[in-house]
Design a protein around this motif. Structure first.
Motif, PDB file in Angstrom:
ATOM      1  N   PHE A  28       0.830  -1.209   0.000  1.00 21.66           N
ATOM      2  CA  PHE A  28       0.000   0.000   0.000  1.00 21.66           C
ATOM      3  C   PHE A  28       0.868   1.264   0.000  1.00 21.66           C
ATOM      4  O   PHE A  28       0.547   2.238  -0.677  1.00 21.66           O
ATOM      5  CB  PHE A  28      -0.967   0.011   1.187  1.00 21.66           C
ATOM      6  N   ALA A  29       1.967   1.256   0.739  1.00 24.11           N
ATOM      7  CA  ALA A  29       2.869   2.415   0.744  1.00 24.11           C
ATOM      8  C   ALA A  29       3.462   2.643  -0.641  1.00 24.11           C
ATOM      9  O   ALA A  29       3.579   3.789  -1.102  1.00 24.11           O
ATOM     10  CB  ALA A  29       3.974   2.219   1.778  1.00 24.11           C
ATOM     11  N   PHE A  30       3.818   1.571  -1.312  1.00 23.99           N
ATOM     12  CA  PHE A  30       4.329   1.675  -2.678  1.00 23.99           C
ATOM     13  C   PHE A  30       3.265   2.284  -3.592  1.00 23.99           C
ATOM     14  O   PHE A  30       3.552   3.184  -4.387  1.00 23.99           O
ATOM     15  CB  PHE A  30       4.758   0.291  -3.178  1.00 23.99           C
ATOM     16  N   LEU A  31       2.027   1.810  -3.455  1.00 26.51           N
ATOM     17  CA  LEU A  31       0.930   2.327  -4.282  1.00 26.51           C
ATOM     18  C   LEU A  31       0.673   3.805  -4.015  1.00 26.51           C
ATOM     19  O   LEU A  31       0.459   4.589  -4.939  1.00 26.51           O
ATOM     20  CB  LEU A  31      -0.343   1.506  -4.050  1.00 26.51           C
ATOM     21  N   VAL A  32       0.701   4.204  -2.745  1.00 23.45           N
ATOM     22  CA  VAL A  32       0.527   5.614  -2.404  1.00 23.45           C
ATOM     23  C   VAL A  32       1.635   6.442  -3.047  1.00 23.45           C
ATOM     24  O   VAL A  32       1.391   7.550  -3.533  1.00 23.45           O
ATOM     25  CB  VAL A  32       0.486   5.813  -0.873  1.00 23.45           C
ATOM     26  N   GLY A  33       2.852   5.893  -3.058  1.00 26.71           N
ATOM     27  CA  GLY A  33       3.963   6.589  -3.705  1.00 26.71           C
ATOM     28  C   GLY A  33       3.749   6.763  -5.205  1.00 26.71           C
ATOM     29  O   GLY A  33       4.173   7.759  -5.781  1.00 26.71           O
ATOM     30  N   LEU A  34       3.067   5.811  -5.819  1.00 25.64           N
ATOM     31  CA  LEU A  34       2.775   5.908  -7.256  1.00 25.64           C
ATOM     32  C   LEU A  34       1.629   6.869  -7.547  1.00 25.64           C
ATOM     33  O   LEU A  34       1.641   7.564  -8.560  1.00 25.64           O
ATOM     34  CB  LEU A  34       2.420   4.527  -7.823  1.00 25.64           C
ATOM     35  N   ASN A  35       0.627   6.860  -6.667  1.00 23.02           N
ATOM     36  CA  ASN A  35      -0.546   7.709  -6.891  1.00 23.02           C
ATOM     37  C   ASN A  35      -1.136   8.115  -5.550  1.00 23.02           C
ATOM     38  O   ASN A  35      -1.838   7.337  -4.901  1.00 23.02           O
ATOM     39  CB  ASN A  35      -1.592   6.979  -7.731  1.00 23.02           C
TER      40      ASN A  35
END
Length: 85
Positions: A28-35
């Motif tokens: 989820f942290a990776f996804l937040v970093g993407l968008n």
């Protein structure tokens, strides 16, 4: 692209449902970093951190939800849970 992010989101949701909160939080942290504009990504991150008892990180994520989506009453209730923990 959106299809790739959807696959990652489904994987993160599955990890969360399996109570693998550490890995779910990472995805989820990776996804937040993407968008940073996806409510579901922030919510997944916040709930994962909360389940890990990382209350400061959960509070930061829930606060971001309240700032980005002020109409979401759930984020305010979740912030209060972090303070009570």
């Amino acid at each position: 692209d959106d299809a790739c992010m959807d696959v990652l989101y489904q994987a993160a949701k599955s990890l969360f449902e399996q109570k693998n909160f550490e890995d779910a939080a990472d995805v989820f942290a990776f996804l937040v970093g993407l968008n940073r504009n996806k409510f579901a990504f922030w919510l997944g991150l916040a709930n994962s951190e909360y389940q890990l008892m990382h209350y400061k990180e959960a509070l930061d994520a829930f606060t971001s939800i309240c700032e980005g989506w002020p109409q979401s009453a759930a984020c305010y209730l979740s912030i209060s849970r972090c303070y009570k923990a």
